[in-house]
Motif scaffolding. Structure first.
Motif, PDB file in Angstrom:
ATOM      1  N   LEU A  97       0.496  -1.127   0.059  1.00 31.62           N
ATOM      2  CA  LEU A  97      -0.221   0.170  -0.154  1.00 31.62           C
ATOM      3  C   LEU A  97       0.427   1.070   0.800  1.00 31.62           C
ATOM      4  O   LEU A  97       0.653   2.618  -0.786  1.00 31.62           O
ATOM      5  CB  LEU A  97      -0.827   0.117   1.380  1.00 31.62           C
ATOM      6  CG  LEU A  97      -1.841   1.571   1.342  1.00 31.62           C
ATOM      7  CD1 LEU A  97      -2.819   1.764   0.297  1.00 31.62           C
ATOM      8  CD2 LEU A  97      -2.709   0.632   3.066  1.00 31.62           C
ATOM      9  N   GLU A  98       1.913   1.960   0.696  1.00 32.91           N
ATOM     10  CA  GLU A  98       2.933   2.244   0.893  1.00 32.91           C
ATOM     11  C   GLU A  98       3.494   2.704  -0.965  1.00 32.91           C
ATOM     12  O   GLU A  98       2.916   3.885  -0.529  1.00 32.91           O
ATOM     13  CB  GLU A  98       3.882   2.755   1.481  1.00 32.91           C
ATOM     14  CG  GLU A  98       4.484   3.307   2.332  1.00 32.91           C
ATOM     15  CD  GLU A  98       5.383   3.275   2.860  1.00 32.91           C
ATOM     16  OE1 GLU A  98       6.939   3.269   3.184  1.00 32.91           O
ATOM     17  OE2 GLU A  98       5.368   2.148   4.438  1.00 32.91           O
ATOM     18  N   ARG A 101       0.886   4.040  -3.071  1.00 34.55           N
ATOM     19  CA  ARG A 101       0.408   5.398  -2.572  1.00 34.55           C
ATOM     20  C   ARG A 101       1.093   6.323  -3.569  1.00 34.55           C
ATOM     21  O   ARG A 101       1.065   7.449  -4.280  1.00 34.55           O
ATOM     22  CB  ARG A 101      -0.100   5.503  -1.663  1.00 34.55           C
ATOM     23  CG  ARG A 101      -0.456   5.563  -0.392  1.00 34.55           C
ATOM     24  CD  ARG A 101      -0.799   5.775   0.474  1.00 34.55           C
ATOM     25  NE  ARG A 101      -1.013   4.791   1.586  1.00 34.55           N
ATOM     26  CZ  ARG A 101      -0.608   5.036   2.926  1.00 34.55           C
ATOM     27  NH1 ARG A 101       0.864   4.412   3.193  1.00 34.55           N
ATOM     28  NH2 ARG A 101      -1.384   3.734   3.722  1.00 34.55           N
ATOM     29  N   SER A 116      -5.029   4.782  -4.231  1.00 38.53           N
ATOM     30  CA  SER A 116      -4.533   3.955  -2.675  1.00 38.53           C
ATOM     31  C   SER A 116      -5.549   2.545  -2.994  1.00 38.53           C
ATOM     32  O   SER A 116      -6.458   2.665  -3.759  1.00 38.53           O
ATOM     33  CB  SER A 116      -5.099   5.048  -1.259  1.00 38.53           C
ATOM     34  OG  SER A 116      -6.238   4.750  -0.750  1.00 38.53           O
ATOM     35  N   ASP A 151      -8.282   3.126   2.256  1.00 35.53           N
ATOM     36  CA  ASP A 151      -6.010   3.924   2.677  1.00 35.53           C
ATOM     37  C   ASP A 151      -5.319   2.669   3.501  1.00 35.53           C
ATOM     38  O   ASP A 151      -4.947   3.679   4.632  1.00 35.53           O
ATOM     39  CB  ASP A 151      -6.120   4.905   2.411  1.00 35.53           C
ATOM     40  CG  ASP A 151      -4.573   5.090   2.233  1.00 35.53           C
ATOM     41  OD1 ASP A 151      -3.894   4.722   1.680  1.00 35.53           O
ATOM     42  OD2 ASP A 151      -4.242   6.977   2.715  1.00 35.53           O
TER      43      ASP A 151
END
Length: 173
Positions: A97-98, A101, A116, A151
């Motif tokens: 996810l990081e 983004r 996200s 997110d």
């Protein structure tokens, strides 16, 4: 490798069966690009499709060849990870996810578009004993992540999972 939903279900059933037989961990992840419809409305369908494809590629690279990543609907993916516990899945998906983004795709006017995703994770035995129960638990965890604003990655720690299984066993007796 990313496969379609029809191909994944028999593979998942087999993976769950093997994990149960040999007492190995197994995690199921349901991930979805956040606000995909809004992205399609605000930009265009092609931009939304590129973001979904980006998530699919990143999921395919984040998991091992023996794990299965399936594209189940627009912007929605199902992952079955043999040998993975839920907490390891949460960590892997949080790292993914990081990075996601920070990625962009080109919008219709050549401007960068970011997104996200949200994900829910379930673990064999703790959250369900079969494929449908695991998918339901991961899907419920995804819904929780989305209700909290998206997110994010949520693990299913469904205390009701054990009660559901107990009730099903009692009903079949």
């Amino acid at each position: 490798m990313v496969v379609g939903v029809r191909a994944v279900m028999p593979i998942m059933e087999r993976m769950v069966s093997i994990a149960r037989r040999y007492n190995h961990p197994l995690a199921v992840v349901v991930a979805e690009v956040d606000q995909l419809r809004a992205i399609a409305t605000n930009h265009d369908d092609a931009t939304a499709e590129r973001l979904a494809a980006l998530l699919g590629r990143r999921l395919g690279r984040a998991f091992r060849n023996e794990d299965v990543v399936a594209h189940v609907s627009p912007g929605r993916f199902l992952v079955t990870a043999f040998g993975m516990k839920a907490d390891d899945g949460v960590q892997r998906m949080a790292e993914l996810l990081e990075g996601f983004r920070e990625q962009t795709v080109e919008g219709p006017d050549r401007t960068p578009v970011r997104a996200s995703f949200s994900a829910g994770i379930a673990q064999l035995r703790a959250d369900g004993a079969d494929t449908p129960a695991l998918v339901r638990a991961a899907d419920a965890a995804l819904a929780s992540a989305q209700r909290l604003g998206g997110d994010r990655v949520e693990a299913s720690s469904r205390p009701e999972a054990a009660a559901d299984e107990s009730a099903q066993k009692t009903a079949t007796l």
